[in-house]
Design a protein around this motif. Structure first.
Motif, PDB file in Angstrom:
ATOM      1  N   UNK A   4       0.819  -1.204   0.000  1.00  0.00           N
ATOM      2  CA  UNK A   4       0.000   0.000   0.000  1.00  0.00           C
ATOM      3  C   UNK A   4       0.859   1.264   0.000  1.00  0.00           C
ATOM      4  N   UNK A   5       1.872   1.308   0.856  1.00  0.00           N
ATOM      5  CA  UNK A   5       2.647   2.543   1.011  1.00  0.00           C
ATOM      6  C   UNK A   5       3.527   2.824  -0.198  1.00  0.00           C
ATOM      7  N   UNK A   6       4.208   1.794  -0.691  1.00  0.00           N
ATOM      8  CA  UNK A   6       5.194   2.023  -1.753  1.00  0.00           C
ATOM      9  C   UNK A   6       4.640   1.744  -3.150  1.00  0.00           C
ATOM     10  N   UNK A   7       3.448   1.171  -3.236  1.00  0.00           N
ATOM     11  CA  UNK A   7       2.807   0.987  -4.535  1.00  0.00           C
ATOM     12  C   UNK A   7       3.445  -0.060  -5.420  1.00  0.00           C
ATOM     13  N   UNK A   8       4.186  -1.002  -4.837  1.00  0.00           N
ATOM     14  CA  UNK A   8       4.805  -2.064  -5.623  1.00  0.00           C
ATOM     15  C   UNK A   8       3.829  -3.224  -5.761  1.00  0.00           C
ATOM     16  N   UNK A   9       4.129  -4.146  -6.672  1.00  0.00           N
ATOM     17  CA  UNK A   9       3.269  -5.305  -6.874  1.00  0.00           C
ATOM     18  C   UNK A   9       3.547  -6.368  -5.804  1.00  0.00           C
ATOM     19  N   UNK A  10       2.543  -7.188  -5.476  1.00  0.00           N
ATOM     20  CA  UNK A  10       2.730  -8.201  -4.432  1.00  0.00           C
ATOM     21  C   UNK A  10       3.927  -9.114  -4.671  1.00  0.00           C
ATOM     22  N   UNK A  11       4.155  -9.479  -5.938  1.00  0.00           N
ATOM     23  CA  UNK A  11       5.266 -10.396  -6.229  1.00  0.00           C
ATOM     24  C   UNK A  11       6.634  -9.746  -6.043  1.00  0.00           C
ATOM     25  N   UNK A  12       6.684  -8.443  -5.860  1.00  0.00           N
ATOM     26  CA  UNK A  12       7.957  -7.761  -5.609  1.00  0.00           C
ATOM     27  C   UNK A  12       8.336  -7.733  -4.128  1.00  0.00           C
ATOM     28  N   UNK A  13       7.449  -8.208  -3.274  1.00  0.00           N
ATOM     29  CA  UNK A  13       7.677  -8.142  -1.825  1.00  0.00           C
ATOM     30  C   UNK A  13       8.068  -9.521  -1.309  1.00  0.00           C
ATOM     31  N   UNK A  14       9.177  -9.578  -0.601  1.00  0.00           N
ATOM     32  CA  UNK A  14       9.674 -10.831  -0.044  1.00  0.00           C
ATOM     33  C   UNK A  14       9.840 -10.695   1.465  1.00  0.00           C
ATOM     34  N   UNK A  15       9.836 -11.839   2.140  1.00  0.00           N
ATOM     35  CA  UNK A  15      10.078 -11.881   3.583  1.00  0.00           C
ATOM     36  C   UNK A  15      11.216 -12.852   3.852  1.00  0.00           C
ATOM     37  N   UNK A  16      12.144 -12.454   4.694  1.00  0.00           N
ATOM     38  CA  UNK A  16      13.231 -13.317   5.135  1.00  0.00           C
ATOM     39  C   UNK A  16      13.232 -13.396   6.662  1.00  0.00           C
ATOM     40  N   UNK A  17      13.423 -14.596   7.188  1.00  0.00           N
ATOM     41  CA  UNK A  17      13.622 -14.750   8.628  1.00  0.00           C
ATOM     42  C   UNK A  17      15.080 -14.411   8.931  1.00  0.00           C
ATOM     43  N   UNK A  18      15.254 -13.467   9.839  1.00  0.00           N
ATOM     44  CA  UNK A  18      16.584 -12.954  10.185  1.00  0.00           C
ATOM     45  C   UNK A  18      16.656 -12.894  11.711  1.00  0.00           C
ATOM     46  N   UNK A  19      17.142 -13.960  12.357  1.00  0.00           N
ATOM     47  CA  UNK A  19      17.061 -14.063  13.815  1.00  0.00           C
ATOM     48  C   UNK A  19      17.732 -12.924  14.573  1.00  0.00           C
ATOM     49  N   UNK A  20      18.774 -12.326  14.016  1.00  0.00           N
ATOM     50  CA  UNK A  20      19.486 -11.261  14.736  1.00  0.00           C
ATOM     51  C   UNK A  20      18.721  -9.935  14.788  1.00  0.00           C
ATOM     52  N   UNK A  21      17.780  -9.730  13.883  1.00  0.00           N
ATOM     53  CA  UNK A  21      16.960  -8.501  13.826  1.00  0.00           C
ATOM     54  C   UNK A  21      17.805  -7.232  13.733  1.00  0.00           C
ATOM     55  N   UNK A  22      18.861  -7.286  12.944  1.00  0.00           N
ATOM     56  CA  UNK A  22      19.727  -6.117  12.754  1.00  0.00           C
ATOM     57  C   UNK A  22      19.570  -5.512  11.363  1.00  0.00           C
ATOM     58  N   UNK A  23      19.287  -6.353  10.365  1.00  0.00           N
ATOM     59  CA  UNK A  23      18.940  -5.854   9.025  1.00  0.00           C
ATOM     60  C   UNK A  23      17.420  -5.725   8.992  1.00  0.00           C
ATOM     61  N   UNK A  24      16.927  -4.511   8.837  1.00  0.00           N
ATOM     62  CA  UNK A  24      15.481  -4.281   8.950  1.00  0.00           C
ATOM     63  C   UNK A  24      14.763  -4.428   7.615  1.00  0.00           C
ATOM     64  N   UNK A  25      15.442  -4.119   6.534  1.00  0.00           N
ATOM     65  CA  UNK A  25      14.864  -4.288   5.202  1.00  0.00           C
ATOM     66  C   UNK A  25      15.955  -4.120   4.162  1.00  0.00           C
ATOM     67  N   UNK A  26      15.677  -4.604   2.957  1.00  0.00           N
ATOM     68  CA  UNK A  26      16.583  -4.439   1.825  1.00  0.00           C
ATOM     69  C   UNK A  26      15.764  -4.033   0.608  1.00  0.00           C
ATOM     70  N   UNK A  27      16.346  -3.174  -0.214  1.00  0.00           N
ATOM     71  CA  UNK A  27      15.705  -2.764  -1.464  1.00  0.00           C
ATOM     72  C   UNK A  27      16.589  -3.250  -2.608  1.00  0.00           C
ATOM     73  N   UNK A  28      15.988  -4.020  -3.522  1.00  0.00           N
ATOM     74  CA  UNK A  28      16.719  -4.530  -4.675  1.00  0.00           C
ATOM     75  C   UNK A  28      16.379  -3.754  -5.924  1.00  0.00           C
TER      76      UNK A  28
END
Length: 390
Positions: free
Chosen positions: A224-248
């Motif tokens: 909703x906020x960034x207006x990208x398509x659903x298939x462009x959004x990915x989720x990664x499990x990152x146990x350390x919780x230090x990388x909050x997001x990545x943009x490709x």
């Protein structure tokens, strides 16, 4: 002095915001603080910040609030109407940190007065993203993300063209049960679900982390906020919780946002935007950390993520139905009416039933229609919970 208001002042986001305000008291004129049942905390902060107004969401706590503010000269009010009225009071910057769909109406009123709305209430975008963004555009208001993941994406896009973005990756800790055997999840207790391995948060958000319903909402929020398509959004499990997001990007580059697990970073960025200013957060020592780990989420463990994909494809008012069903399923789990794994089953059942009600999901995006679909989905979730209990 900038005029500011904080909605949800007694919660963790509100308290982190107040911590930053208290460090520069001469820079801010506090208009309104709102809270829930923590009347003592709300009154204490209102007095310390010399707020004009303090509001509790609960009508039956008004006299308690008045007593706590006696002699301070601070106005006291209570109830949903008072929350909405507080949002109409002129302010330059408003923190929206009320939990749940209850934060939607005050957020819309804040945008209507042309304020900058720092949005920590993810449910607003999930339920009525189109309505929020259109309201902000119509009144030349600014909507800034405060969820750590969306703040990270927002920062990663500074100076970039959204058309060059191939994918957005948001990370998740995986919650309390990320390493549990799948067959044990149905017997997970409330106490176990309420204990987060990385964060000290409220009970509801901690349980939502364990089920990854919070990440499901954040996936929808990203769309909703960034207006990208659903298939462009990915989720990664990152146990350390230090990388909050990545943009490709389309050249293959990945821009990652790293930072300590401290919400004052995202709050401070929104508070000072478009500038960057010093914040009292820990600096990462990457050599000491040594390594960062990532893995794909198991959809059998986290069925809410697959449900979020369905919601994004369907759009309309389906986000409001999903959020309402999720909130009521969580209520029933906390009340020990259902098992941990029943929550996802209930939301799936509600979405299926809502879809069959002709035209309901495709009604116009308005506050009244969001409220109606929210009410219907909650009633359906209650029925489904009763069936599971039986």
């Amino acid at each position: 002095m900038r005029k500011i208001s904080i909605f949800g002042a007694t919660g963790s986001i509100g308290q982190s915001t107040i911590d930053l305000i208290r460090r520069a008291p001469d820079a801010y004129d506090v208009v309104a603080l709102t809270g829930g049942h923590n009347i003592a905390g709300l009154a204490e902060d209102a007095i310390a910040l010399q707020a004009d107004l303090a509001v509790t969401a609960h009508d039956d706590r008004l006299e308690d609030l008045r007593a706590a503010l006696a002699g301070s000269g601070i106005e006291a009010a209570a109830g949903q109407g008072a929350l909405i009225e507080a949002a109409t009071r002129p302010a330059d910057w408003i923190m929206s940190a009320i939990v749940g769909v209850a934060g939607l109406a005050p957020g819309l009123k804040a945008l209507e007065q042309g304020a900058t709305l720092a949005l920590a209430n993810k449910e607003s975008l999930v339920c009525a993203g189109q309505l929020l963004l259109q309201t902000a555009a119509r009144h030349r208001a600014r909507l800034l993300p405060v969820d750590s993941e969306h703040s990270a994406v927002f920062q990663g896009l500074v100076g970039e063209d959204i058309a060059a973005v191939e994918r957005i990756i948001i990370t998740a800790s995986g919650g309390a049960f990320r390493d549990w055997p799948l067959e044990d999840l149905k017997e997970a207790s409330l106490a176990q679900a309420s204990s987060h391995p990385n964060w000290d948060m409220g009970q509801r958000i901690t349980i939502d982390s364990a089920s990854m319903f919070n990440k499901a909402l954040e996936v929808i929020e990203t769309r909703e906020y960034f207006g990208v398509e659903p298939e462009q959004i990915e989720v990664l499990v990152h146990p350390e919780s230090l990388v909050h997001a990545l943009v490709g990007f389309n050249d293959g580059a990945l821009m990652a946002h790293l930072g300590a697990a401290d919400m004052r970073h995202a709050i401070g960025y929104a508070l000072h935007w478009p500038e960057r200013r010093d914040l009292p957060v820990a600096r990462l020592d990457l050599a000491a950390i040594g390594q960062l780990n990532f893995r794909a989420p198991d959809l059998a463990r986290y069925p809410a993520l697959a449900q979020a994909r369905d919601v994004m494809q369907r759009r309309g008012l389906m986000g409001a139905a999903f959020n309402a069903a999720k909130e009521r399923a969580l209520d029933h789990f906390i009340a020990s009416h259902i098992k941990f794994t029943d929550m996802a089953e209930i939301t799936a059942r509600v979405l299926e039933q809502i879809e069959t009600q002709s035209g309901l999901i495709d009604s116009a995006m308005s506050l009244d229609n969001v409220t109606q679909i929210d009410h219907i989905a909650r009633k359906l979730a209650d029925v489904a919970a009763a069936q599971n209990t039986g």
